[in-house]
Design a protein around this motif. Structure first.
Motif, short mmCIF file in Angstrom:
data_model
loop_
_atom_site.label_atom_id
_atom_site.label_comp_id
_atom_site.label_asym_id
_atom_site.label_seq_id
_atom_site.Cartn_x
_atom_site.Cartn_y
_atom_site.Cartn_z
N ALA A 118 97.74 44.88 46.67
CA ALA A 118 97.06 45.75 45.71
C ALA A 118 95.73 46.23 46.27
N LEU A 119 95.08 45.35 46.99
CA LEU A 119 93.79 45.72 47.58
C LEU A 119 94.00 46.80 48.64
N ASN A 120 95.02 46.60 49.49
CA ASN A 120 95.34 47.61 50.52
C ASN A 120 95.63 48.96 49.86
N SER A 121 96.39 48.88 48.77
CA SER A 121 96.78 50.10 48.08
C SER A 121 95.54 50.81 47.49
N ALA A 122 94.67 50.02 46.85
CA ALA A 122 93.47 50.61 46.25
C ALA A 122 92.60 51.24 47.33
N LYS A 123 92.49 50.54 48.47
CA LYS A 123 91.65 51.05 49.56
C LYS A 123 92.24 52.34 50.12
N TRP A 124 93.58 52.38 50.20
CA TRP A 124 94.22 53.59 50.70
C TRP A 124 93.82 54.78 49.83
N PHE A 125 93.86 54.59 48.52
CA PHE A 125 93.49 55.70 47.63
C PHE A 125 92.00 56.05 47.75
N GLU A 126 91.19 55.08 48.12
CA GLU A 126 89.76 55.40 48.32
C GLU A 126 89.57 56.25 49.58
N ASP A 127 90.54 56.16 50.50
CA ASP A 127 90.43 56.92 51.76
C ASP A 127 91.24 58.21 51.75
N VAL A 128 91.78 58.59 50.61
CA VAL A 128 92.64 59.79 50.55
C VAL A 128 92.02 61.00 51.26
N PRO A 129 90.75 61.33 50.99
CA PRO A 129 90.21 62.55 51.62
C PRO A 129 90.32 62.49 53.14
N ARG A 130 90.24 61.30 53.70
CA ARG A 130 90.32 61.17 55.17
C ARG A 130 91.75 61.44 55.66
N TYR A 131 92.75 60.81 54.97
CA TYR A 131 94.15 60.97 55.42
C TYR A 131 94.68 62.38 55.17
#
Ligand SMILES: Cc1cc2nc3c(=O)[nH]c(=O)nc-3n(C[C@H](O)[C@H](O)[C@H](O)COP(=O)(O)OP(=O)(O)OC[C@H]3O[C@@H](n4cnc5c(N)ncnc54)[C@H](O)[C@@H]3O)c2cc1C
Length: 412
Positions: A327-340
């Motif tokens: 869940a933490l990985n998933s939340a962090k992924w969404f925090e990095d959306v603008p980068r990806y």
């Protein structure tokens, strides 16, 4: 045993059902501060693993849940409404209100005393309780009474989100990303009955403030979101329902809760009061129910309460470790959306979204590429449907056997 559950969410109600099913001489009370039929939020998603558990533990409520659950097929990722990619899989979803109505009815049928509109602030209200289950949600006031002992850790997520509904029915789990002058903003949406979908909007705090959400009234926020996501809504509105005591659902930051200790004296934490997992992996209800199952089992397995609570804590804390990390990985992924999103083509971006919980093998990527082709996607869906059928049949058989055994036990 005299058992009091503070909080009538999935955790408290399901534990009450199982405690009563396993030992009808238990005196079980569930206390909920909201009026009957009133809850926050919209629909929640779940998968076959939760249905299996429900059928294994109480086929009666499992059937009721299964009957009204919506089935969504596949996932779609939309970028600026221009590019689209597909992800496989299927899942179920159900309105929170319906789930709670089913569990309240089942609990009452079994003899649980479910009390509404009672806000518990002080445990001295229950001098006769042998066991108090604090299942009063993410902001648990019972947990806060002993936060030093529980050693609660709260990590506040960076992104802003708001939990809305809409009458646009999303048959597939849909992620839609839109670029605004203030940055990227997106939603996660899925239907949970024939007329309604959950729609959770998320963005970075910079985008949120840049779009003026920090100053807009809730209705103005919703109007602006309707404009931003206009091309996905098919002329439907967004609906903002009020949780208790608040005019409209607010923008929030996700709060990840964990506790080093899950019990104190005769008080046990359960569900969101004990732990939360980011909504993007859709597991909070499943975990709340898994806690309920574990505590009910331990209650049967030990004679003294400390052993019950200790075994419950050890079992659940370790079971949670991996999923909280996911869940933490998933939340962090969404925090990095603008980068990806600015660096990848839609198909790659969608794959990155799919594997956000951890790395997957090469064949998964090949399958993802194949899924972009309509004919292969349909083939994958038919294989999925056949497997789902098989699993459903196996589950019903097991549940029938379980029901015969527990009917005999309950009659004793
Ligand atoms: C945006 C969002 C989307 C989500 N989507 C999903 C999803 O798709 N799938 C999924 O599995 N999970 C999802 N979840 C998580 C899920 O909603 C929770 O994990 C789950 O409801 C936890 O159940 P619970 O019984 O522990 O707590 P809750 O459901 O929060 O229930 C706690 C209850 O306690 C009551 N209460 C609180 N204080 C008191 C008091 N002092 N006295 C009496 N009663 C009190 C509250 O009114 C509430 O009814 C989502 C969460 C969020 C925020």
């Amino acid at each position: 045993m005299n058992i009091v559950c503070v909080g009538g969410g999935p955790a408290g109600l399901y534990f009450a059902v199982l405690a009563k099913l396993r030992n009808k001489s238990h005196d079980v009370t569930v206390i909920e501060r909201n009026p009957a039929g009133v809850t926050y939020g919209w629909g929640v998603v779940f998968w076959d693993d939760l249905l299996d558990e429900l059928y294994r533990n109480d086929p009666v409520s499992a059937r009721a849940v299964h009957e009204v659950a919506a089935l969504w097929g596949g996932q779609e990722v939309h970028i600026r409404g221009e590019h689209k990619a597909y992800l496989g899989g299927y899942g179920y979803s159900l309105g929170r209100k319906r789930l709670l109505d089913i569990l309240v009815e089942r609990a009452r049928d079994l003899g649980v005393d479910v009390q509404f509109e009672r806000d518990v602030r002080d445990l001295s209200e229950f001098p006769d309780a042998d066991l108090i289950v604090a299942c009063d949600g993410v902001n648990s006031s019972i947990r806060q009474l002993h936060s030093d002992h529980f050693q609660t850790d709260i990590d506040v997520g960076r992104n802003k989100y708001i939990w809305l509904g809409t009458n646009r029915v999303f048959d597939s789990f849909t992620f839609a990303f839109e670029e605004t002058a203030a940055g990227w903003i997106w939603f996660h949406a899925y239907c949970f009955d024939a007329q309604t979908s959950t729609l959770i909007v998320e963005c970075s705090p910079e985008t949120w403030a840049g779009l003026g959400f920090d100053e807009l009234e809730p209705d103005q926020s919703v109007k602006l979101l309707e404009k931003i996501f206009e091309r996905h809504l098919d002329h439907s509105s967004l609906i903002n329902r009020a949780p208790r005591g608040v005019d409209k659902a607010p923008w929030l930051n996700f709060r990840r809760i964990s506790n080093s200790n899950w019990y104190y004296d005769n008080v046990a934490l359960m569900g969101d009061a004990a732990h939360t997992t980011h909504f993007a992996i859709g597991s909070g209800t499943k975990l709340a129910i898994a806690d309920a199952i574990a505590l009910a089992k331990e209650l049967d397995a030990h004679d003294d309460l400390t052993s019950v609570l200790h075994a419950y804590q050890e079992n659940r804390r370790s079971a949670l470790f991996t999923i909280q990390q996911d869940a933490l990985n998933s939340a962090k992924w969404f925090e990095d959306v603008p980068r990806y999103i600015d660096q990848q083509a839609t198909t790659q971006f969608a794959y990155s979204l799919w594997k956000r919980r951890g790395e997957y093998s090469l064949w998964r990527y090949q399958l993802h590429l194949a899924t972009q082709i309509a004919a292969l996607r349909r083939l994958r869906q038919s294989v999925g449907a056949a497997r789902r059928e098989l699993r459903a049949r196996r589950r019903v058989k097991l549940a029938d056997a379980h029901e015969r055994v527990s009917a005999a036990m309950y009659a004793e």
